[in-house]
Scaffold this motif. Structure first.
Motif, PDB file in Angstrom:
ATOM      1  N   SER A  50       1.039  -1.363   0.170  1.00 21.67           N
ATOM      2  CA  SER A  50       0.359  -0.135  -0.127  1.00 21.67           C
ATOM      3  C   SER A  50       1.005   1.247  -0.242  1.00 21.67           C
ATOM      4  CB  SER A  50      -1.016  -0.045   0.833  1.00 21.67           C
ATOM      5  OG  SER A  50      -0.246   0.331   2.941  1.00 21.67           O
ATOM      6  N   GLU A  51       1.935   1.365   0.683  1.00 14.76           N
ATOM      7  CA  GLU A  51       2.736   2.226   0.736  1.00 14.76           C
ATOM      8  C   GLU A  51       4.173   2.108  -0.617  1.00 14.76           C
ATOM      9  OE1 GLU A  51       4.647   2.803   4.594  1.00 14.76           O
ATOM     10  OE2 GLU A  51       2.589   2.946   5.095  1.00 14.76           O
ATOM     11  N   ALA A  52       3.588   0.822  -1.407  1.00 13.99           N
ATOM     12  CA  ALA A  52       5.091   0.988  -2.396  1.00 13.99           C
ATOM     13  C   ALA A  52       5.095   1.587  -3.274  1.00 13.99           C
ATOM     14  CB  ALA A  52       4.594  -1.017  -3.395  1.00 13.99           C
ATOM     15  N   GLY A  53       6.381   2.033  -3.826  1.00 15.43           N
ATOM     16  CA  GLY A  53       6.443   3.236  -4.193  1.00 15.43           C
ATOM     17  C   GLY A  53       6.988   2.807  -5.933  1.00 15.43           C
ATOM     18  N   ALA A  54       7.779   4.101  -6.996  1.00 20.03           N
ATOM     19  CA  ALA A  54       8.418   3.297  -7.944  1.00 20.03           C
ATOM     20  C   ALA A  54       9.612   2.313  -7.401  1.00 20.03           C
ATOM     21  CB  ALA A  54       8.600   4.315  -8.848  1.00 20.03           C
ATOM     22  N   PRO A  55      10.424   1.416  -8.660  1.00 13.63           N
ATOM     23  CA  PRO A  55      11.776   0.772  -8.767  1.00 13.63           C
ATOM     24  C   PRO A  55      12.424   1.401  -7.749  1.00 13.63           C
ATOM     25  CG  PRO A  55      10.274   0.236 -10.677  1.00 13.63           C
ATOM     26  CD  PRO A  55       9.544   1.178 -10.266  1.00 13.63           C
ATOM     27  N   VAL A  56      12.026   3.082  -8.207  1.00 14.35           N
ATOM     28  CA  VAL A  56      13.423   3.744  -7.705  1.00 14.35           C
ATOM     29  C   VAL A  56      13.208   3.694  -6.406  1.00 14.35           C
ATOM     30  CG1 VAL A  56      11.656   5.818  -7.851  1.00 14.35           C
ATOM     31  CG2 VAL A  56      14.466   6.201  -8.264  1.00 14.35           C
ATOM     32  N   ASP A  57      12.710   3.847  -5.854  1.00 14.12           N
ATOM     33  CA  ASP A  57      12.705   3.310  -4.220  1.00 14.12           C
ATOM     34  C   ASP A  57      13.098   1.701  -3.526  1.00 14.12           C
ATOM     35  OD1 ASP A  57      10.774   5.436  -3.991  1.00 14.12           O
ATOM     36  OD2 ASP A  57       9.512   4.631  -4.048  1.00 14.12           O
ATOM     37  N   LEU A  58      13.850   1.235  -4.318  1.00 14.21           N
ATOM     38  CA  LEU A  58      14.238  -0.053  -4.199  1.00 14.21           C
ATOM     39  C   LEU A  58      15.161  -0.375  -3.668  1.00 14.21           C
ATOM     40  CD1 LEU A  58      13.149  -2.675  -6.999  1.00 14.21           C
ATOM     41  CD2 LEU A  58      13.117  -3.179  -4.321  1.00 14.21           C
ATOM     42  N   PRO A  59      16.311   1.532  -3.461  1.00 11.27           N
ATOM     43  CA  PRO A  59      17.305   1.654  -3.097  1.00 11.27           C
ATOM     44  C   PRO A  59      17.284   1.228  -1.608  1.00 11.27           C
ATOM     45  CG  PRO A  59      17.958   2.101  -4.875  1.00 11.27           C
ATOM     46  CD  PRO A  59      16.569   1.579  -4.698  1.00 11.27           C
ATOM     47  N   ALA A  60      16.570   2.316  -0.858  1.00 13.55           N
ATOM     48  CA  ALA A  60      15.739   2.194   0.491  1.00 13.55           C
ATOM     49  C   ALA A  60      16.201   0.980   1.202  1.00 13.55           C
ATOM     50  CB  ALA A  60      15.106   3.164   0.352  1.00 13.55           C
ATOM     51  N   TRP A  61      15.734  -0.403   0.562  1.00 11.49           N
ATOM     52  CA  TRP A  61      15.631  -1.146   1.018  1.00 11.49           C
ATOM     53  C   TRP A  61      16.857  -2.851   1.346  1.00 11.49           C
ATOM     54  CZ3 TRP A  61      11.003  -3.430   4.023  1.00 11.49           C
ATOM     55  CH2 TRP A  61      10.179  -2.819   3.869  1.00 11.49           C
ATOM     56  N   GLY A  62      17.553  -2.278   0.049  1.00 10.58           N
ATOM     57  CA  GLY A  62      18.724  -2.521   0.601  1.00 10.58           C
ATOM     58  C   GLY A  62      18.624  -3.049  -1.885  1.00 10.58           C
ATOM     59  N   GLY A  63      17.770  -3.016  -2.277  1.00  7.85           N
ATOM     60  CA  GLY A  63      17.559  -3.201  -3.995  1.00  7.85           C
ATOM     61  C   GLY A  63      16.814  -4.270  -3.880  1.00  7.85           C
ATOM     62  N   SER A  64      16.354  -5.198  -5.040  1.00  8.19           N
ATOM     63  CA  SER A  64      15.717  -6.221  -5.228  1.00  8.19           C
ATOM     64  C   SER A  64      16.112  -7.548  -3.867  1.00  8.19           C
ATOM     65  CB  SER A  64      15.734  -7.005  -6.323  1.00  8.19           C
ATOM     66  OG  SER A  64      16.847  -7.448  -7.204  1.00  8.19           O
ATOM     67  N   VAL A  65      15.089  -8.475  -4.239  1.00 13.96           N
ATOM     68  CA  VAL A  65      14.723  -9.914  -3.363  1.00 13.96           C
ATOM     69  C   VAL A  65      16.411 -10.194  -3.506  1.00 13.96           C
ATOM     70  CG1 VAL A  65      14.041 -11.443  -2.106  1.00 13.96           C
ATOM     71  CG2 VAL A  65      12.488  -9.686  -2.251  1.00 13.96           C
ATOM     72  N   TRP A  66      16.572 -10.166  -4.768  1.00 12.80           N
ATOM     73  CA  TRP A  66      17.724 -11.498  -5.133  1.00 12.80           C
ATOM     74  C   TRP A  66      19.232 -10.846  -4.867  1.00 12.80           C
ATOM     75  CZ3 TRP A  66      21.738 -10.854  -8.121  1.00 12.80           C
ATOM     76  CH2 TRP A  66      22.535 -11.352  -8.545  1.00 12.80           C
ATOM     77  N   GLU A  67      19.334  -8.844  -4.856  1.00 11.84           N
ATOM     78  CA  GLU A  67      20.089  -8.424  -4.611  1.00 11.84           C
ATOM     79  C   GLU A  67      20.059  -8.582  -3.045  1.00 11.84           C
ATOM     80  OE1 GLU A  67      19.928  -5.128  -8.058  1.00 11.84           O
ATOM     81  OE2 GLU A  67      18.707  -5.466  -6.351  1.00 11.84           O
ATOM     82  N   ARG A  68      19.418  -8.294  -2.391  1.00 11.68           N
ATOM     83  CA  ARG A  68      19.516  -8.162  -1.122  1.00 11.68           C
ATOM     84  C   ARG A  68      20.314  -9.794  -0.640  1.00 11.68           C
ATOM     85  NH1 ARG A  68      13.832  -6.854   0.916  1.00 11.68           N
ATOM     86  NH2 ARG A  68      14.848  -6.984   3.552  1.00 11.68           N
ATOM     87  N   CYS A  69      19.710 -10.419  -1.258  1.00 15.24           N
ATOM     88  CA  CYS A  69      19.604 -12.368  -0.756  1.00 15.24           C
ATOM     89  C   CYS A  69      20.904 -12.664  -1.241  1.00 15.24           C
ATOM     90  CB  CYS A  69      18.823 -13.148  -1.053  1.00 15.24           C
ATOM     91  SG  CYS A  69      17.353 -12.735  -0.584  1.00 15.24           S
ATOM     92  N   ALA A  70      22.047 -11.546  -2.526  1.00 15.00           N
ATOM     93  CA  ALA A  70      23.171 -12.213  -2.431  1.00 15.00           C
ATOM     94  C   ALA A  70      23.488 -11.772  -2.104  1.00 15.00           C
ATOM     95  CB  ALA A  70      23.295 -11.781  -3.596  1.00 15.00           C
ATOM     96  N   ALA A  71      23.841 -10.106  -1.627  1.00 17.38           N
ATOM     97  CA  ALA A  71      25.041  -9.226  -0.883  1.00 17.38           C
ATOM     98  C   ALA A  71      24.748 -10.234   0.922  1.00 17.38           C
ATOM     99  CB  ALA A  71      23.952  -7.844  -0.303  1.00 17.38           C
TER     100      ALA A  71
END
Length: 116
Positions: A50-71
């Motif tokens: 309900s609060e999700a924005g555009a893909p540009v907001d992903l860096p605040a979360w550390g990237g995509s789920v795949w990117e976050r898990c890889a890191a």
């Protein structure tokens, strides 16, 4: 260090990296040519839809789920090895679900050594 303490440490490290509670993390160990391999099964914190924005907001979360898990793999390995003195060969992460959060998870926070 006991197996239970090592498992609790791995759960805490994974929870800190994935933005969830340690109780939501399952950690299993296996032998990998004389070293310990860690397998994590856990959900991952994601933005509340309900609060999700555009893909540009992903860096605040550390990237995509795949990117976050890889890191997270490397950071979990480093945390567990540093705090336990145990050499790990690898960390594998299997995402078991998603946990919606209203704010970005605080990723990469320090992990305390569990008591017990």
């Amino acid at each position: 260090m006991s197996t239970q303490a090592l498992t609790s440490l791995a759960q805490a490290a994974a929870a800190a990296e994935l933005g969830i509670r340690p109780g939501d993390v399952r950690a299993d160990w296996s032998d990998d040519a004389g070293l310990l391999a860690l397998r994590i099964v856990a959900p991952v914190a994601i933005p509340d839809l309900s609060e999700a924005g555009a893909p540009v907001d992903l860096p605040a979360w550390g990237g995509s789920v795949w990117e976050r898990c890889a890191a997270a793999k490397g950071r979990i390995l480093d945390s567990v090895a540093r705090l336990s003195g145990t050499t790990l060969s690898r960390v594998d992460i299997r995402v078991s679900g998603m946990r919606a959060e209203r704010r970005p998870a605080v990723l990469g926070r320090s992990v305390e050594v569990p008591h017990g």
